[in-house]
Design an enzyme around this catalytic site. Structure first.
Site, PDB file in Angstrom:
ATOM      1  N   ARG A 125       0.948  -1.431  -0.085  1.00  0.00           N
ATOM      2  CA  ARG A 125       0.058  -0.146  -0.095  1.00  0.00           C
ATOM      3  C   ARG A 125       0.765   1.448   0.028  1.00  0.00           C
ATOM      4  NH1 ARG A 125      -3.358  -3.192   3.370  1.00  0.00           N
ATOM      5  NH2 ARG A 125      -4.991  -3.913   2.242  1.00  0.00           N
ATOM      6  N   LYS A 147       4.346  11.815 -10.749  1.00  0.00           N
ATOM      7  CA  LYS A 147       3.407  10.922 -11.693  1.00  0.00           C
ATOM      8  C   LYS A 147       4.420   9.712 -11.843  1.00  0.00           C
ATOM      9  CE  LYS A 147       0.718  14.187 -14.407  1.00  0.00           C
ATOM     10  NZ  LYS A 147       0.800  14.792 -15.965  1.00  0.00           N
ATOM     11  N   GLU A 189      12.765  19.782 -23.239  1.00  0.00           N
ATOM     12  CA  GLU A 189      11.779  20.237 -22.006  1.00  0.00           C
ATOM     13  C   GLU A 189      12.414  21.473 -21.377  1.00  0.00           C
ATOM     14  OE1 GLU A 189       9.072  18.620 -21.405  1.00  0.00           O
ATOM     15  OE2 GLU A 189       9.106  16.870 -22.494  1.00  0.00           O
ATOM     16  N   LYS A 231       9.117  23.447 -12.234  1.00  0.00           N
ATOM     17  CA  LYS A 231       8.113  22.120 -12.037  1.00  0.00           C
ATOM     18  C   LYS A 231       7.672  22.176 -10.660  1.00  0.00           C
ATOM     19  CE  LYS A 231       6.941  17.752 -13.366  1.00  0.00           C
ATOM     20  NZ  LYS A 231       7.287  16.599 -14.138  1.00  0.00           N
ATOM     21  N   GLU A 241      -2.992  18.114 -11.644  1.00  0.00           N
ATOM     22  CA  GLU A 241      -3.325  18.527 -12.866  1.00  0.00           C
ATOM     23  C   GLU A 241      -4.899  18.854 -13.073  1.00  0.00           C
ATOM     24  OE1 GLU A 241      -1.009  16.724 -15.691  1.00  0.00           O
ATOM     25  OE2 GLU A 241      -2.339  17.145 -17.472  1.00  0.00           O
ATOM     26  N   ARG A 245      -1.175  22.830 -13.738  1.00  0.00           N
ATOM     27  CA  ARG A 245      -0.163  21.751 -14.118  1.00  0.00           C
ATOM     28  C   ARG A 245      -0.185  21.631 -15.667  1.00  0.00           C
ATOM     29  NH1 ARG A 245       2.099  16.704 -10.699  1.00  0.00           N
ATOM     30  NH2 ARG A 245       3.353  15.856 -12.420  1.00  0.00           N
ATOM     31  N   ASN A 249       2.456  20.810 -20.305  1.00  0.00           N
ATOM     32  CA  ASN A 249       2.074  20.233 -21.633  1.00  0.00           C
ATOM     33  C   ASN A 249       2.252  20.850 -22.648  1.00  0.00           C
ATOM     34  OD1 ASN A 249       1.805  17.892 -20.304  1.00  0.00           O
ATOM     35  ND2 ASN A 249      -0.553  18.453 -19.868  1.00  0.00           N
ATOM     36  N   HIS A 252       3.228  19.244 -26.066  1.00  0.00           N
ATOM     37  CA  HIS A 252       2.718  17.911 -25.718  1.00  0.00           C
ATOM     38  C   HIS A 252       1.505  17.453 -26.868  1.00  0.00           C
ATOM     39  CE1 HIS A 252       6.047  18.261 -23.145  1.00  0.00           C
ATOM     40  NE2 HIS A 252       5.853  17.073 -22.559  1.00  0.00           N
ATOM     41  N   HIS A 256       2.663  14.442 -28.628  1.00  0.00           N
ATOM     42  CA  HIS A 256       1.894  13.132 -28.308  1.00  0.00           C
ATOM     43  C   HIS A 256       1.456  12.704 -29.500  1.00  0.00           C
ATOM     44  CE1 HIS A 256       1.689  13.459 -23.798  1.00  0.00           C
ATOM     45  NE2 HIS A 256       2.794  12.945 -24.199  1.00  0.00           N
ATOM     46  N   HIS A 269      10.764  11.161 -27.130  1.00  0.00           N
ATOM     47  CA  HIS A 269       9.788  12.162 -26.552  1.00  0.00           C
ATOM     48  C   HIS A 269      10.001  13.712 -26.767  1.00  0.00           C
ATOM     49  CE1 HIS A 269       6.526  13.642 -24.140  1.00  0.00           C
ATOM     50  NE2 HIS A 269       7.347  14.060 -23.175  1.00  0.00           N
TER      51      HIS A 269
END
Ligand SMILES: NC(=O)c1ccc[n+]([C@@H]2O[C@H](COP(=O)([O-])OP(=O)(O)OC[C@H]3O[C@@H](n4cnc5c(N)ncnc54)[C@H](O)[C@@H]3O)[C@@H](O)[C@H]2O)c1
Length: 363
Positions: A125, A147, A189, A231, A241, A245, A249, A252, A256, A269
Site C-alpha cells: 500500500r 506522476k 523540455e 516544475k 493537474e 499543471r 504540456n 505535448h 504526443h 519524446h
C-alpha cells in the site's frame, strides 16, 4: 568559494521533499538517506545500461551508510515499462523481505523512475522511493512531481498513480555518459520551461549553447535547477493537474500525436515535443496571441540545438488530427492547447476549430 549542492524544496505539506543537484554527489546518497527513519532493507531498481555505469557507486554508498541494498535490474527500453516487469519488481522486493518502512531507489532515466515509482506506490500500500535520475529528461521533468506509471498495450502511461518521492538526487556528472541525442531530447523540455515560465532561462539557453553542450557543470546545474524550480512551483500549486499543471504540456498536444502516429519509434519524446512546440507557437500567432518574431525566436532556439522543428511531410495529417482528439487530456474530443503569449508566459486554450488545426498542420 567552492560551490555546494543546490537544494530545491517541493512544497506539498507533509509530502514535501528536496531536490539536490550538483556534480559528484552520487557517493553521498547513503548519508542523505540516514535522516528518513528507513528500515535497513533498501532496493535499487535500475536497468542493464545504467546499473553497470553507476550501480556500484550507489550501492557502496548505501551500504557504507548502514543499509542492506538489493538490486533489481530490468532490461533497457520503454517496452519493459509494463505490469509484467512491475510484477518482477514485487517478486524481488518480497523475496528480500522489504517492509513498509523500506525504500526503493530508482536509478536511471524516466522509464526506471516511472516503473519504480509505480511499484513503490503499490507495494504494501505504498512505501518510500528515491529518484536518482540519470537522463536530462528525468532530471528536469519525470523525477519531479510524483506522476508514476506503466504502459498498457492499448495506451502509453495508462496505468499509474500520483506518489511523491522522498528525495530527488541529481548528479549532473551522470550526463557525461548519456548519448547526445538523449541529452538534446531533454533540452527540449528545458526550452519548454523557458517558454512557459522564464524568459531569463530562455536567454541563458540562447547564450550558453556551447557550455551546455560541452556539459559545463555550472551551466547544467543552472538549467536543471531552474527547470526543477519551475516544475516544483507548478506541482505545489496543482499536484493533480486540475488546472495550472496543464501548462507543462506545452508542445505535448501535437508532440504526443506525432509520437502515437509514428509508433513511438521514430522520435524520442523530447524531439516530438520540440516539433509540437514550434507548431503550437504558430497556432498561437494564428490566433493572434503572440507576435511572429517571438515564434521565430522559439523555432531558432530549437533549430540551434539541432532538434527537429517541422512536421514530417510523410505523416498523414488526418491521423494526427484524430490522435489529438483521442488524447487522454482532451475533454470530449476537444483538445486543449497550451499557447505562448510571449517568451515566459502561456495560456491554456480550448475550442480551437478542427479546420484551424487542419490548416495549421498543412501549412
Ligand atoms: N512521470 C512523469 O512525469 C514523466 C514525464 C515525462 C516523461 N516520462 C516518462 O519518461 C520516459 C522517458 O524517459 P527518458 O527520456 O529518461 O528515457 P529512458 O529512461 O528510456 O532513458 C533513455 C536511454 O538512456 C539510457 N540512460 C539513462 N541514463 C543514462 C546515462 N547516464 N548514461 C548512459 N545511458 C543512460 C537508458 O538506459 C535508455 O537507454 C517515458 O517512459 C515517459 O513516459 C514521465
Amino acid at each position: 568559494m567552492e560551490k555546494t549542492t543546490e537544494k530545491i524544496r517541493v512544497e506539498l505539506g507533509e509530502r514535501s521533499y528536496d531536490i539536490s543537484i550538483w556534480s559528484t554527489i552520487l557517493d553521498g546518497l547513503g548519508d542523505a538517506l540516514k535522516s528518513f527513519s528507513l528500515s535497513p532493507r533498501i532496493a535499487i531498481v535500475s536497468n542493464t545500461t545504467v546499473y553497470p555505469l553507476y550501480g556500484k557507486r550507489v550501492s557502496d554508498s548505501i551500504k557504507k551508510a548502514g543499509f542492506n541494498a538489493i538490486t533489481v535490474t530490468i532490461p533497457d527500453g520503454e517496452e519493459y515499462k509494463d505490469l509484467l516487469w512491475v510484477q518482477h519488481i514485487y517478486d524481488e522486493l518480497l523475496k528480500a523481505k522489504l517492509d513498509r518502512s523500506s525504500a526503493i531507489i530508482a536509478l536511471g532515466g524516466g522509464v526506471i523512475g516511472d516503473i519504480t515509482g509505480f511499484a513503490a506506490s503499490t507495494y504494501m500500500r505504498g512505501i518510500s522511493y528515491i529518484q536518482v535520475p540519470t537522463t536530462l529528461l528525468a532530471q528536469v521533468d519525470s523525477s519531479v512531481g510524483g506522476k508514476t506509471g506503466v504502459n498498457h498495450k492499448l495506451g502509453k502511461n495508462m496505468i499509474g498513480t500520483f506518489w511523491q518521492p522522498r528525495l530527488v538526487w541529481i548528479d549532473v556528472d551522470t550526463l557525461k555518459t548519456l548519448p547526445l541525442r538523449e541529452l538534446l531530447a531533454g533540452l527540449a523540455e528545458v526550452i519548454k520551461y523557458g517558454v512557459i515560465w522564464d524568459e531569463k532561462l530562455f536567454d541563458f539557453l540562447e547564450i550558453n549553447k556551447n557550455k551546455i553542450l560541452n556539459l559545463d557543470r555550472d551551466a547544467l546545474t543552472y538549467i536543471i535547477k531552474r527547470s526543477c524550480e519551475i516544475k516544483a512551483e507548478v506541482v505545489s500549486r496543482d499536484e493533480r493537474e486540475s488546472g495550472l499543471r496543464a501548462i507543462l504540456n506545452y508542445g505535448h498536444t501535437i508532440g504526443h500525436a506525432i509520437e502515437t502516429v509514428t509508433g513511438y519509434t521514430r522520435y524520442l519524446h523530447g524531439e516530438a515535443v520540440a516539433i509540437g512546440m514550434c507548431i503550437e507557437a504558430r497556432l498561437s500567432t494564428m490566433l493572434k496571441f503572440i507576435d511572429d518574431n517571438k515564434v521565430l525566436r522559439i523555432k531558432s532556439l530549437i533549430d540551434s540545438y539541432g532538434l527537429p522543428s517541422k512536421m514530417p511531410t510523410d505523416i498523414d495529417i488526418t491521423n494526427i488530427l484524430s490522435s489529438i482528439q483521442l488524447d487522454k487530456k482532451a475533454v470530449a474530443g476537444e483538445p486543449k492547447f497550451i499557447l505562448p503569449e510571449r517568451i515566459g508566459s502561456v495560456k491554456i486554450h480550448k475550442g480551437v476549430a478542427e479546420k484551424s488545426i487542419k490548416d495549421l498542420l498543412k501549412s
